[in-house]
Design a protein around this motif. Structure first.
Motif, PDB file in Angstrom:
ATOM      1  N   ASP A  49     -34.150   6.234  17.544  1.00  0.00           N
ATOM      2  CA  ASP A  49     -33.000   7.163  18.231  1.00  0.00           C
ATOM      3  C   ASP A  49     -32.060   6.011  18.731  1.00  0.00           C
ATOM      4  O   ASP A  49     -32.519   5.305  19.615  1.00  0.00           O
ATOM      5  CB  ASP A  49     -33.592   8.073  19.223  1.00  0.00           C
ATOM      6  N   ILE A  50     -30.924   6.262  18.172  1.00  0.00           N
ATOM      7  CA  ILE A  50     -29.768   5.277  18.787  1.00  0.00           C
ATOM      8  C   ILE A  50     -29.575   5.023  20.158  1.00  0.00           C
ATOM      9  O   ILE A  50     -29.679   4.121  20.695  1.00  0.00           O
ATOM     10  CB  ILE A  50     -28.658   5.515  18.015  1.00  0.00           C
ATOM     11  N   ASP A  51     -29.716   6.294  20.740  1.00  0.00           N
ATOM     12  CA  ASP A  51     -29.358   6.515  22.232  1.00  0.00           C
ATOM     13  C   ASP A  51     -30.438   5.929  23.044  1.00  0.00           C
ATOM     14  O   ASP A  51     -30.281   5.141  23.922  1.00  0.00           O
ATOM     15  CB  ASP A  51     -29.091   7.797  22.725  1.00  0.00           C
ATOM     16  N   THR A  52     -31.756   6.399  22.793  1.00  0.00           N
ATOM     17  CA  THR A  52     -32.629   5.840  23.437  1.00  0.00           C
ATOM     18  C   THR A  52     -32.938   4.333  23.518  1.00  0.00           C
ATOM     19  O   THR A  52     -33.125   3.566  24.600  1.00  0.00           O
ATOM     20  CB  THR A  52     -34.135   6.427  22.933  1.00  0.00           C
ATOM     21  N   PHE A  53     -32.652   3.750  22.155  1.00  0.00           N
ATOM     22  CA  PHE A  53     -32.654   2.459  22.160  1.00  0.00           C
ATOM     23  C   PHE A  53     -31.599   1.732  22.925  1.00  0.00           C
ATOM     24  O   PHE A  53     -32.026   0.727  23.628  1.00  0.00           O
ATOM     25  CB  PHE A  53     -32.587   2.032  20.447  1.00  0.00           C
ATOM     26  N   TYR A  54     -30.545   2.409  22.708  1.00  0.00           N
ATOM     27  CA  TYR A  54     -29.411   1.609  23.576  1.00  0.00           C
ATOM     28  C   TYR A  54     -29.597   1.590  24.888  1.00  0.00           C
ATOM     29  O   TYR A  54     -29.624   0.494  25.664  1.00  0.00           O
ATOM     30  CB  TYR A  54     -28.128   2.307  23.274  1.00  0.00           C
ATOM     31  N   GLN A  55     -30.201   2.767  25.641  1.00  0.00           N
ATOM     32  CA  GLN A  55     -30.407   3.061  26.987  1.00  0.00           C
ATOM     33  C   GLN A  55     -31.571   1.935  27.470  1.00  0.00           C
ATOM     34  O   GLN A  55     -31.364   1.307  28.470  1.00  0.00           O
ATOM     35  CB  GLN A  55     -31.046   4.561  27.215  1.00  0.00           C
ATOM     36  N   GLY A  56     -32.742   1.877  26.531  1.00  0.00           N
ATOM     37  CA  GLY A  56     -33.533   0.882  27.005  1.00  0.00           C
ATOM     38  C   GLY A  56     -33.067  -0.440  26.871  1.00  0.00           C
ATOM     39  O   GLY A  56     -33.599  -1.212  27.886  1.00  0.00           O
ATOM     40  N   LEU A  57     -32.483  -0.651  25.958  1.00  0.00           N
ATOM     41  CA  LEU A  57     -31.543  -2.247  26.098  1.00  0.00           C
ATOM     42  C   LEU A  57     -30.904  -2.446  27.152  1.00  0.00           C
ATOM     43  O   LEU A  57     -31.177  -3.514  27.886  1.00  0.00           O
ATOM     44  CB  LEU A  57     -30.781  -2.359  24.595  1.00  0.00           C
ATOM     45  N   VAL A  58     -30.420  -1.478  27.986  1.00  0.00           N
ATOM     46  CA  VAL A  58     -29.520  -1.570  29.037  1.00  0.00           C
ATOM     47  C   VAL A  58     -30.287  -1.608  30.059  1.00  0.00           C
ATOM     48  O   VAL A  58     -30.413  -2.499  31.185  1.00  0.00           O
ATOM     49  CB  VAL A  58     -28.652  -0.380  29.030  1.00  0.00           C
ATOM     50  N   GLU A  59     -31.226  -0.775  30.218  1.00  0.00           N
ATOM     51  CA  GLU A  59     -32.098  -0.451  31.477  1.00  0.00           C
ATOM     52  C   GLU A  59     -33.215  -1.733  31.429  1.00  0.00           C
ATOM     53  O   GLU A  59     -33.429  -2.054  32.661  1.00  0.00           O
ATOM     54  CB  GLU A  59     -33.211   0.644  31.288  1.00  0.00           C
ATOM     55  N   HIS A  60     -33.251  -2.608  30.514  1.00  0.00           N
ATOM     56  CA  HIS A  60     -34.242  -3.752  30.653  1.00  0.00           C
ATOM     57  C   HIS A  60     -33.344  -5.110  30.745  1.00  0.00           C
ATOM     58  O   HIS A  60     -33.640  -6.125  30.672  1.00  0.00           O
ATOM     59  CB  HIS A  60     -34.875  -3.762  29.354  1.00  0.00           C
ATOM     60  N   GLY A  61     -32.110  -4.970  31.009  1.00  0.00           N
ATOM     61  CA  GLY A  61     -30.998  -6.054  31.149  1.00  0.00           C
ATOM     62  C   GLY A  61     -30.853  -6.743  30.089  1.00  0.00           C
ATOM     63  O   GLY A  61     -30.423  -7.988  29.994  1.00  0.00           O
ATOM     64  N   LEU A  62     -31.230  -6.273  28.875  1.00  0.00           N
ATOM     65  CA  LEU A  62     -31.014  -7.150  27.636  1.00  0.00           C
ATOM     66  C   LEU A  62     -29.553  -7.214  27.243  1.00  0.00           C
ATOM     67  O   LEU A  62     -29.267  -8.283  26.599  1.00  0.00           O
ATOM     68  CB  LEU A  62     -31.994  -6.644  26.511  1.00  0.00           C
ATOM     69  N   ILE A  63     -28.815  -6.248  27.420  1.00  0.00           N
ATOM     70  CA  ILE A  63     -27.644  -5.979  27.116  1.00  0.00           C
ATOM     71  C   ILE A  63     -26.711  -5.450  28.254  1.00  0.00           C
ATOM     72  O   ILE A  63     -27.282  -4.749  29.021  1.00  0.00           O
ATOM     73  CB  ILE A  63     -27.309  -5.314  25.592  1.00  0.00           C
TER      74      ILE A  63
END
Ligand SMILES: Nc1ncnc2c1ncn2[C@@H]1O[C@H](COP(=O)(O)OP(=O)(O)OP(=O)(O)O)[C@@H](O)[C@H]1O
Ligand SMILES: [Zn+2]
Length: 301
Positions: free
Chosen positions: A4-18
């Motif tokens: 799921d694109i949105d969940t993946f994007y959110q996860g990346l943001v929440e973990h400070g990866l992007i």
């Protein structure tokens, strides 16, 4: 695995990866993201160490003349990025200030410069091959930021990203052999990192109706291969590495000849470094400290 694109994007943001910047396909990269990306790039260097590639570095701009000469504007005008600047006088400069403050359009006060943004890391390399090649040809490697105008909400589709490329110039046979060897080597390398990698024939996104025919021809002749890994979709895996055989396209334009004076052939392979990093994160999770030890070791994490 859930895609799921949105969940993946959110996860990346929440973990400070992007780090969101407000630009679609233009997010910042956090320290951990960069560590993974560099670890992979160095693994590629170690894998290729015995090949003796010459390591060159270019800025992320190319001469407008080069873009014109290779026909980029015929094939991919929709992806191009052109640099413009101000060449005017005092009153025109004041006009820009007034218009920007009024929220009006002002770009008609700019003019094109001699440069464009680099669309593929290999482009600046071909002109330096001009003339007679040494026996056996040459092999060059580059890493560069590239630009493509394809704004998107998919974290894997960026407007600016890094490509690690190898460029081989030699006889047809040598170039095809090199491409075939590297296709297998890259598959082994990526599978060795736990990625579900497969290869397939591919085509470039040539513009328009004539472009459809060029793409079909490219597939027919098997000029482009990609290595794909599921990142944002299982059914439509993402291309993380591409192999292009240009035949004599660049050699003809830049007068690149083999030692026996025949027209040379060129091929390049490019790892999309952000996409490889995202494929690793999708496969192994948002926290690299929890990744399999064998993967952590190879990437020096
Ligand atoms: N919009 C994008 N965002 C992130 N990565 C991308 C994007 N487009 C391409 N890539 C990555 O760059 C790699 C190389 O792209 P592509 O095949 O278009 O360039 P190339 O091989 O240098 O082609 P050529 O040199 O013939 O223009 C792809 O395999 C992919 O990993
Ligand atoms: Zn290339």
């Amino acid at each position: 695995m859930v895609y799921d694109i949105d969940t993946f994007y959110q996860g990346l943001v929440e973990h400070g990866l992007i780090l969101p910047t407000g630009i679609r396909g233009g997010y910042g990269r956090g320290a951990v993201f960069e560590k993974i990306l560099r670890g992979f790039n160095e693994l590629v260097s170690r894998t290729a160490a015995d090949d003796g590639a010459e390591e060159l570095m270019f800025p992320p701009i190319v001469a407008r003349q080069l873009i014109e000469k290779v026909g980029y504007m015929n094939s991919f005008p929709q992806l191009a990025g052109s640099v413009h600047s101000f060449f005017g006088n005092e009153s025109q400069a004041r006009e820009i200030t007034a218009r920007t403050q009024a929220g009006e359009r002002w770009e008609d006060l700019l003019d094109i410069t001699e440069v464009m943004l680099t669309p593929a890391a290999c482009y600046p390399v071909y002109p330096i091959f001009s003339g007679l090649l040494p026996q056996g040809g040459r092999l060059v490697t580059v890493l560069n930021w590239v630009y493509r105008h394809e704004p998107s909400d998919e974290p894997t589709r960026l407007q600016s990203f890094r490509m690690r490329e190898f460029i081989r110039v030699a006889s047809n046979e040598d170039v095809v052999q090199w491409r075939n060897d590297w296709l297998q080597r890259s598959l082994d390398l990526l599978r060795g990192l736990g990625l579900d990698a497969s290869s397939d024939v591919a085509s470039d996104p040539f513009f328009g109706r004539a472009g459809k025919m060029m793409a079909a021809n490219q597939v027919d002749q098997k000029l482009k291969f990609e290595i794909l890994v599921p990142v944002i979709s299982q059914e439509k895996p993402t291309a993380i590495c591409s192999f292009n055989w240009h035949q004599d396209h660049f050699s003809g334009k830049f007068g690149i000849r083999n030692a026996d004076d025949t027209l040379a052939s060129t091929a390049c392979l490019g790892f999309g470094l952000e996409r490889v990093t995202l494929a690793l994160i999708k496969t192994h999770g948002f926290d690299p400290s929890q990744w399999p030890e064998a993967v952590r070791q190879q990437l020096a994490l």
